[in-house]
Design a protein around this motif. Sequence first.
Motif, PDB file in Angstrom:
ATOM      1  N   LYS A   1       0.848  -1.187   0.000  1.00  0.00           N
ATOM      2  CA  LYS A   1       0.000   0.000   0.000  1.00  0.00           C
ATOM      3  C   LYS A   1       0.891   1.247   0.000  1.00  0.00           C
ATOM      4  O   LYS A   1       1.982   1.238   0.555  1.00  0.00           O
ATOM      5  N   GLN A   2       0.416   2.307  -0.603  1.00  0.00           N
ATOM      6  CA  GLN A   2       1.182   3.561  -0.610  1.00  0.00           C
ATOM      7  C   GLN A   2       0.831   4.317   0.671  1.00  0.00           C
ATOM      8  O   GLN A   2       0.218   5.375   0.648  1.00  0.00           O
ATOM      9  N   PHE A   3       1.277   3.739   1.768  1.00  0.00           N
ATOM     10  CA  PHE A   3       0.841   4.172   3.096  1.00  0.00           C
ATOM     11  C   PHE A   3       1.588   5.413   3.589  1.00  0.00           C
ATOM     12  O   PHE A   3       0.980   6.373   4.057  1.00  0.00           O
ATOM     13  N   ASP A   4       2.918   5.383   3.502  1.00  0.00           N
ATOM     14  CA  ASP A   4       3.696   6.509   4.021  1.00  0.00           C
ATOM     15  C   ASP A   4       4.441   7.264   2.916  1.00  0.00           C
ATOM     16  O   ASP A   4       5.343   8.055   3.203  1.00  0.00           O
ATOM     17  N   ASP A   5       4.043   7.060   1.671  1.00  0.00           N
ATOM     18  CA  ASP A   5       4.760   7.662   0.549  1.00  0.00           C
ATOM     19  C   ASP A   5       4.839   9.181   0.644  1.00  0.00           C
ATOM     20  O   ASP A   5       5.847   9.792   0.263  1.00  0.00           O
TER      21      ASP A   5
END
Length: 420
Positions: free
Chosen positions: A116-120
């Motif tokens: 997932k692009q969680f902390d991008d």
Amino acid sequence: MKIAEEYSKNIDLEKNTEYAVKGVTKICKKIGPRKPGSPEELRAQQWMEKDMKNYCDETRIEEFTLHRQGFMGFIPFTVCCGVASVFVNWFASPIAAFILCVLAFVPLIFEFLMYKQFDDFLFPKQTSHNMIATRKPKGEVEKRIIMIGHSDSQFEWKLNYLLGGLQAKLFCEIPAVVGLVIQTIFALVCLIVGKGSAANTLEKPHWFFILFFVVSLVFIPFEISFIFFQSWTKSVPGASDNLSGCYTGMATIKALAEAGVEFEHTEVTMICSGSEEAGLRGAKAYVKAHLDELKELPTAVIALDTFRDLEDMAVYDRDLSGTVQHDWGVKNLVKNAAANCGLDLPFASIYIGGCDAAAFTQKGIKATGFAAMNPDPPRYYHTRLDTPENMRPECITVGIEVMCEALCMYDKEGLPQKTK
């Protein structure tokens, strides 16, 4: 008889293997490592596009944005939270320690395991690209098949290089995660039965809590070593992972074109994706941009990822750390094509990590992965040893042969169907 031979007996596997090896070697020697979202990644795709113009009706390069360090950039944060939780739990508050452990696990699960692009958003932005080459059928397009391989290369996994892939897993990766689990349990137990810090739990430290504390301390060096697991600046040549996959697909199109094979109603597309090593970002960007188009017609996707270890060649059944199951029809298309080529390929799963096929499967597009890599992993995996000299051309030959057969089978018969 192979179905591909019904289309043409002039498919030259040896010539196209040579083409693939030369292409990989040229990019590695003249362009070099291609970190996600780098000018080198784009330059390699431009060279690939130039090749594909000779055999495809349409080629283009599409750009997208990413935050490449988001995928692994959480590691220092996770390590610091895990280590700090041990001392916070003992000297201060089990509630705070448990919160630190949860915070440590969140990016690990969402970024590294689930992609997932969680902390991008916390990291700098880059521009990456996908190269797309399409070969049209003679008649109206009624179905399509997509091959996808990634053109970028990973930042070096230094512990894989120093210790070997299996040893790094056994003596660093697994102990680091086990340590974090133990520290979380320690904090939770103290939270449930204690009245404060572990040092003051049940009025005085019990041997049980002292033991937990000592065991937690033992795992701290393993967790700290994880900070040094990956280089943050130096990427690797990426010959087998995954220029071999790109060129296996490109050589398949070239081989069919040179043999005079023209499909009647099947469109064939080759995608050389960008930034796969940053969490499948290129494949995800392509699916997002083309989802309606992908769903307009029957579409099958085969991700080609690392053709080096022939004895480990397999079709991927599960992906994305085991959370995604690929389409029955597409995976059996590849398995049946391999059987026609004299191979009994097993179904395998990616239990840690993922390949580009997962981005399609997650959005309901039928897909599977096809690769030949020792899952231990081998010492060349994501290290400076992944060079053209370390390739095994015979594995690429088999990859081209199986893909030529799979494409011809798909054109003639479509996807296999389950029988009751």
